[in-house]
Write an enzyme that holds these catalytic residues in place. Structure first.
Site, mmCIF file in Angstrom:
data_model
loop_
_atom_site.group_PDB
_atom_site.id
_atom_site.type_symbol
_atom_site.label_atom_id
_atom_site.label_comp_id
_atom_site.label_asym_id
_atom_site.label_seq_id
_atom_site.Cartn_x
_atom_site.Cartn_y
_atom_site.Cartn_z
ATOM 1 N N ASP A 237 0.830 -1.190 0.000
ATOM 2 C CA ASP A 237 0.000 0.000 0.000
ATOM 3 C C ASP A 237 0.872 1.251 0.000
ATOM 4 O OD1 ASP A 237 -2.173 -1.654 0.110
ATOM 5 O OD2 ASP A 237 -2.395 -1.526 2.288
ATOM 6 N N ARG A 238 0.273 2.345 -0.400
ATOM 7 C CA ARG A 238 1.013 3.600 -0.486
ATOM 8 C C ARG A 238 1.618 3.978 0.871
ATOM 9 N NH1 ARG A 238 0.289 9.116 0.316
ATOM 10 N NH2 ARG A 238 1.277 10.463 -1.260
#
Length: 468
Positions: free
Chosen positions: A221-222
């Site tokens: 995920d970012r």
């Protein structure tokens, strides 16, 4: 009198030496009854804090370890990112303990709130299967750089600063793969308004001698940090995608490759709000996707098992690393399946302990959670302790004490097959060359351990501080 004070020692792993006098070195001593800091040497027979970190039980027949492993070698293996001198100093000071009873049920005495059966272990003692080592949480403390790495400003074409920035993240590189320690807030897959994503930067910065840049084989995920894997060739990308798809079991005639695939795993360290009721276990909770009112926002939730909704099996092993401090706990998780937001949903909904900084799946808990120092009770001695804030440490860098903390989720460890070795062996099956002979001597498995980002290091240092 205060002007004559020059040096103050404040140790997080042991009390100051008894020969420390105000004339030579002035120390800060904290009373165990009143939590009041005083100047002077410590009193004799004062109780020491037992804020310990639990290592996993020593495994049986680990292909990454030799047959005979000593206690210090096992600690250096687990804490690969920690300086060897730090681990040696903990053994010299007698701070490393082991559970002298090998339990067959896999449940540690710490998880039952009993620490009476711990004994000090020497560095040269040979580890036995199931043996569990306990060490102060301060072993993983690290210095925090005053310069926080900032992500370069994204442009349509990566500039020299962006290329140099990404190349500094590379931990390992061979003919088949590239392994990076991804920082938080760096998107992995870019879209039209995002130009400084991992794939865009890698195409320009990490091609090296190849005509094309590396490609993504699995995504973080970012906001998640940690080990990030990329394939360099079409063949290696196909092998890695096949590996992480979960369909590789028993589908190859090469026994060494099958064994290496079965040994593949990832481990995450997360900081959660609260503490699970069971200190270690297996989560079996299928996941399903839903869309919110606008129809554009996707969210993953636990499937109810009614059979009316499409769901995916999701399995995660977890283990609490140490005691709950300031209302938070550190947990180590090993996902056995690869589902989107699997760890975040399992922590928030299955365990009831959302990850610090995960406002998507733990927004309600963050609204009611007070990020203020509080007094906790040490579970094994019943003594009170509370978190302290070291002077000069900027806690507003996304740490647990920040007003808006960053996501405390880090992919710390990755074990996978040596893809480059198996590809070369497959090419040279019909012809024995010196190069193929050299490949036989290479290990079948590769292991990588990545250090935590700055905001999680700050939180670790804060959470490992104590007042007794």
């Amino acid at each position: 009198m205060l002007r004559a004070l020059r040096v103050r020692y404040y140790s997080r792993i042991s009390t100051p030496p008894h020969n420390c006098t105000p004339k030579s070195h002035t120390v800060v001593r904290v009373s165990p009854k009143s939590n009041i800091a005083q100047l002077g040497p410590p009193r004799k027979n004062e109780p020491k804090p037992r804020q310990l970190l639990s290592l996993p039980p020593y495994p049986c027949n680990n292909p990454l370890l030799p047959p005979r492993v000593t206690a210090i070698s096992w600690m250096k293996f687990y804490f690969q990112e920690i300086d060897d001198l730090v681990i040696q100093s903990h053994f010299k000071k007698g701070l490393v303990h082991i559970d002298e009873f090998n339990r067959s049920d896999g449940m540690s005495l710490y998880n039952q709130g009993k620490m009476d059966h711990l004994r000090k272990i020497r560095h040269n003692e040979v580890m036995k299967t199931g043996g569990r080592i306990y060490v102060p949480v301060s072993v993983a403390e690290t210095r925090i750089s005053k310069r926080f790495n900032s992500i370069p400003t994204g442009t349509l074409y990566p500039n020299a600063d962006e290329i140099a920035y990404l190349q500094r993240l590379v931990k390992y590189k061979d003919s088949a793969i590239i392994v990076l320690n991804k920082p938080p807030r760096l998107p992995v897959k870019g879209n039209l308004p995002v130009h400084n994503s991992m794939d865009a930067l890698a195409a320009a910065a990490l091609s090296y001698d190849n005509e094309e840049g590396p490609k993504l084989v699995h995504r973080l995920d970012r906001e998640t940090s940690g080990i990030h894997l990329m394939g360099r060739t079409k063949e290696s990308i196909a092998h890695l995608q096949w590996l992480f798809s979960g369909i590789y079991k028993g589908n190859s005639s090469h026994k060494a490759w099958n064994d290496a695939c079965h040994a593949t795993y990832q481990k995450y360290w997360v900081l959660v709000i609260g503490s699970p009721k069971e200190k270690e276990g297996l989560i079996r909770a299928p996941l399903t996707k839903v869309f919110l009112n606008d129809g554009k926002t996707e969210r993953v939730i636990l499937a109810h098992g009614s059979g009316l909704e499409a769901s995916q099996e999701a399995v995660t092993e977890y283990r609490v690393l140490g005691p709950m401090i300031n209302g938070c706990s550190w947990i180590e998780l090993r996902p056995l399946t690869s589902r989107k937001h699997q760890i975040r949903v399992h922590c928030a909904e299955a365990l009831g302990t959302p990850i610090v900084g995960d406002f998507k799946y733990g927004w309600f808990t963050h609204r009611t959670w007070k990020q203020m120092p509080r007094v906790d009770i040490e579970p094994t001695t019943g003594k009170a302790y509370k978190m302290r804030r070291p002077n000069g440490l900027d806690v507003q860098k996304g740490s647990v004490l920040s007003k808006v903390p960053l996501l405390h989720m880090h992919c710390r460890e990755l074990v996978l097959p040596n893809v480059a070795k198996f590809i070369e062996l497959h090419k040279n099956t019909s012809e024995i060359t010196q190069k193929s002979h050299d490949n036989y001597t290479k290990p079948d498995l590769l292991r990588f351990v990545a250090s935590m980002p700055s905001h999680m290091k700050i939180s670790w240092n804060l959470m490992s501080s104590y007042l007794v």
